[in-house]
Design a protein around this motif. Structure first.
Motif, PDB file in Angstrom:
ATOM      1  N   GLU A  36      -4.192  -0.455   1.991  1.00 20.67           N
ATOM      2  CA  GLU A  36      -5.480   0.075   1.546  1.00 20.67           C
ATOM      3  C   GLU A  36      -5.863  -0.409   0.154  1.00 20.67           C
ATOM      4  N   ASP A  37      -4.875  -0.694  -0.680  1.00 16.70           N
ATOM      5  CA  ASP A  37      -5.174  -1.065  -2.069  1.00 16.70           C
ATOM      6  C   ASP A  37      -5.082  -2.569  -2.311  1.00 16.70           C
ATOM      7  N   ALA A  38      -5.157  -3.361  -1.223  1.00 16.17           N
ATOM      8  CA  ALA A  38      -5.018  -4.812  -1.349  1.00 16.17           C
ATOM      9  C   ALA A  38      -6.209  -5.529  -0.718  1.00 16.17           C
ATOM     10  N   ALA A  39      -6.411  -6.768  -1.123  1.00 15.43           N
ATOM     11  CA  ALA A  39      -7.453  -7.616  -0.544  1.00 15.43           C
ATOM     12  C   ALA A  39      -7.215  -9.054  -0.979  1.00 15.43           C
ATOM     13  N   GLU A  40      -7.819  -9.982  -0.248  1.00 11.93           N
ATOM     14  CA  GLU A  40      -7.801 -11.394  -0.620  1.00 11.93           C
ATOM     15  C   GLU A  40      -9.231 -11.915  -0.540  1.00 11.93           C
ATOM     16  N   VAL A  41      -9.711 -12.493  -1.634  1.00 12.45           N
ATOM     17  CA  VAL A  41     -11.107 -12.929  -1.713  1.00 12.45           C
ATOM     18  C   VAL A  41     -11.162 -14.392  -2.116  1.00 12.45           C
ATOM     19  N   THR A  42     -12.020 -15.147  -1.429  1.00 13.40           N
ATOM     20  CA  THR A  42     -12.249 -16.555  -1.760  1.00 13.40           C
ATOM     21  C   THR A  42     -13.723 -16.760  -2.067  1.00 13.40           C
ATOM     22  N   VAL A  43     -14.000 -17.409  -3.183  1.00 15.36           N
ATOM     23  CA  VAL A  43     -15.374 -17.750  -3.541  1.00 15.36           C
ATOM     24  C   VAL A  43     -15.533 -19.269  -3.440  1.00 15.36           C
ATOM     25  N   PRO A 103      -8.683  -2.549   7.376  1.00 15.47           N
ATOM     26  CA  PRO A 103      -9.683  -2.107   8.360  1.00 15.47           C
ATOM     27  C   PRO A 103     -10.670  -1.061   7.856  1.00 15.47           C
ATOM     28  N   LEU A 104     -10.229  -0.171   6.946  1.00 14.19           N
ATOM     29  CA  LEU A 104     -11.129   0.879   6.481  1.00 14.19           C
ATOM     30  C   LEU A 104     -12.327   0.338   5.700  1.00 14.19           C
ATOM     31  N   VAL A 105     -12.219  -0.878   5.176  1.00 11.48           N
ATOM     32  CA  VAL A 105     -13.336  -1.437   4.416  1.00 11.48           C
ATOM     33  C   VAL A 105     -14.567  -1.572   5.308  1.00 11.48           C
ATOM     34  N   LEU A 106     -14.390  -2.154   6.484  1.00 11.92           N
ATOM     35  CA  LEU A 106     -15.532  -2.310   7.387  1.00 11.92           C
ATOM     36  C   LEU A 106     -15.876  -0.997   8.080  1.00 11.92           C
ATOM     37  N   GLU A 107     -14.897  -0.146   8.270  1.00 13.39           N
ATOM     38  CA  GLU A 107     -15.154   1.152   8.874  1.00 13.39           C
ATOM     39  C   GLU A 107     -16.001   2.030   7.957  1.00 13.39           C
ATOM     40  N   LEU A 108     -15.733   1.975   6.654  1.00 10.58           N
ATOM     41  CA  LEU A 108     -16.373   2.890   5.712  1.00 10.58           C
ATOM     42  C   LEU A 108     -17.473   2.257   4.870  1.00 10.58           C
ATOM     43  N   MET A 109     -17.359   0.957   4.605  1.00 10.68           N
ATOM     44  CA  MET A 109     -18.189   0.388   3.541  1.00 10.68           C
ATOM     45  C   MET A 109     -18.893  -0.904   3.944  1.00 10.68           C
ATOM     46  N   VAL A 154     -11.164  -8.455   9.020  1.00 16.26           N
ATOM     47  CA  VAL A 154     -10.109  -7.451   8.924  1.00 16.26           C
ATOM     48  C   VAL A 154      -8.738  -8.082   9.114  1.00 16.26           C
ATOM     49  N   ASP A 155      -7.823  -7.692   8.256  1.00 18.62           N
ATOM     50  CA  ASP A 155      -6.404  -7.997   8.424  1.00 18.62           C
ATOM     51  C   ASP A 155      -5.694  -6.667   8.657  1.00 18.62           C
ATOM     52  N   PRO A 156      -5.266  -6.374   9.892  1.00 22.21           N
ATOM     53  CA  PRO A 156      -4.670  -5.071  10.202  1.00 22.21           C
ATOM     54  C   PRO A 156      -3.443  -4.734   9.367  1.00 22.21           C
ATOM     55  N   GLU A 157      -2.788  -5.763   8.820  1.00 21.03           N
ATOM     56  CA  GLU A 157      -1.579  -5.542   8.032  1.00 21.03           C
ATOM     57  C   GLU A 157      -1.866  -5.322   6.550  1.00 21.03           C
ATOM     58  N   MET A 158      -3.114  -5.435   6.154  1.00 17.61           N
ATOM     59  CA  MET A 158      -3.464  -5.322   4.738  1.00 17.61           C
ATOM     60  C   MET A 158      -3.390  -3.866   4.294  1.00 17.61           C
TER      61      MET A 158
END
Length: 444
Positions: free
Chosen positions: A367-374, A301-307, A361-365
């Motif tokens: 802070e140091d994790a992410a999943e990205v699809t291109v 969630p902090l990704v969209l909150e901050l960045m 946002v994935d609330p369970e993610m």
């Protein structure tokens, strides 16, 4: 005994031999990282604003401004060096509080240490204890304090600074309690300023405010003995919920410093797993910007909150754009200071790539994790999941990687031979008879 008094006793009573060797080693890593990023930032034009003001107002030459030949008052040096430490957003981050504890703490320790001709070990231990206190106080109000809009580095940073200062000044327990109170009542900094010079200014002011608190307390200036836990104290006023037990529990036995990660990228830390994923697409899968149709990400969630700043206008704003950070990760293979210039955020290729990025946002993610699809124009899609970003406590920079970072940054302003000598001395800072020997080397 209240939390404030407990902290005061800890800060003064913890002998240097009582600090475990691995914790001292982490302290050395923090100092090396701090000086690397501050040296690099010292060439930034914004520093002329601060140094111009110092020259106009004057000040006894007691401490060094990093990356310059200027010596100034203790407070000015702490302000300038704290600002430099956080300007590139390339310093360190404590998990999970997202405090950048070195930027407010080490400048105060270095300034006072230089003025008093303190040993390297004294400065190292003061730094370690200041960082510990800063992070623990942050934990006590996490996440409510940050969610309310406070910049936790600015607010909690004063406690790291004052502990380091008070330790070096040799305050007694009563003076340290007062110093904590003087520091705490100066706690400030709001997140609305992110993306401007005022964000690193918070770190500089925290360094200055904590140092000032120690200087006043040693002269008899008083404050409340319950700045942390009081009915109208720091935790109650600046947070909707708090737990003072996190400040004092196993203090001196369990350390927070191992939860402090050194940044591999010069931007907000919550975007780091996204950058890791983009670099993997580039280096492992050979993906190029012209191949991309769309990019999606699952984020904390902090990704969209901050960045969530799709089109930053200047480089400093780019540091708070996960879209920009991801784009340069793919195009440039990194997210270093060169990727956060005014020109880079205006590059047409980067702008086009930012447009293709969406995140949910994935609330369970963590802070140091992410999943990205291109999704590629040829119809293929590739997914990368990052469990622990580079630089996070579970995936820390190695000493070798830290040395590379130091050399790359420090050599912007120091000759290679001087930078190597400084690096060698920093690994052996606990052997230095006078911290001034080290500070002499941070002048170009």
């Amino acid at each position: 005994m209240g939390a404030t008094e407990t902290i005061a006793r800890f800060a003064l009573g913890m002998g240097s031999t009582m600090v475990p060797e691995p914790i001292l080693h982490e302290g050395k890593r923090c100092i090396i990282n701090y000086l690397a990023v501050a040296l690099y930032a010292s060439a930034d034009p914004s520093m002329k604003i601060l140094t111009g003001l110092f020259e106009e107002e004057g000040g006894n030459p007691q401490a060094t401004i990093i990356g310059s030949d200027m010596r100034t008052s203790l407070q000015n040096a702490a302000l300038a060096n704290g600002y430099l430490a956080h300007l590139e957003d390339y310093d360190d981050t404590h998990f999970p509080t997202v405090i950048h504890p070195s930027a407010p703490t080490i400048p105060a320790a270095m300034a006072v240490g230089e003025r008093l001709n303190a040993t390297g070990l004294e400065v190292l231990v003061a730094t370690v204890l200041g960082v510990e206190v800063c992070c623990r106080i942050g934990l006590s109000v996490h996440p409510h304090h940050y969610d309310a809009g406070w910049h936790i580095t600015g607010t909690c940073g004063v406690f790291g600074s004052v502990v380091a200062t008070g330790r070096l000044l040799g305050l007694d327990e009563g003076q340290m309690v007062n110093a904590l109170g003087i520091a705490g009542t100066q706690a400030a900094g709001v997140r609305e300023t992110f993306g401007s010079m005022s964000k690193p200014f918070h770190a500089g002011r925290s360094a200055q405010s904590g140092l000032l608190a120690g200087l006043l307390a040693v002269r008899g200036f008083t404050s409340t003995p319950t700045i942390l836990e009081g009915r109208r104290g720091f935790a109650t006023v600046l947070s909707t919920a708090s737990d003072m037990g996190k400040v004092t529990e196993a203090l001196g036995e369990r350390w927070e410093l191992p939860n402090n990660g050194l940044k591999p990228y010069a931007c907000g830390v919550v975007s780091h797993p996204l950058i890791d994923a983009m670099i993997t697409f580039r280096n492992t899968h050979g993906v190029k910007a012209e191949d991309v149709h769309a990019i999606t990400a699952k984020v904390q969630p902090l990704v969209l909150e901050l960045m969530d700043w799709k089109h930053p206008r200047i480089g400093l704003e780019g540091k708070f754009s996960h879209q920009h950070s991801m784009a340069v990760g793919l195009v440039d293979g990194g997210a270093f200071p060169a990727q956060y210039t005014d020109d880079r955020v205006k590059d047409p290729i980067i702008i086009a790539l930012r447009e293709m990025i969406t995140a949910t946002v994935d609330p369970e993610m963590p802070e140091d994790a992410a999943e990205v699809t291109v999704m590629l124009k040829d119809g293929r899609s590739i997914t990368e999941k990052v469990d622990h970003a580079t630089g996070a406590p579970e995936n820390p920079l190695s000493d070798h990687q830290l040395e590379d970072k130091f050399r790359n940054l420090a050599c912007r302003v120091l000759l290679k031979e001087r930078a190597e000598k400084l690096l060698s001395m920093l690994w052996r800072i606990d052997e230095a008879d006078d911290i001034g020997e080290i500070m002499a080397l941070v002048r170009p």
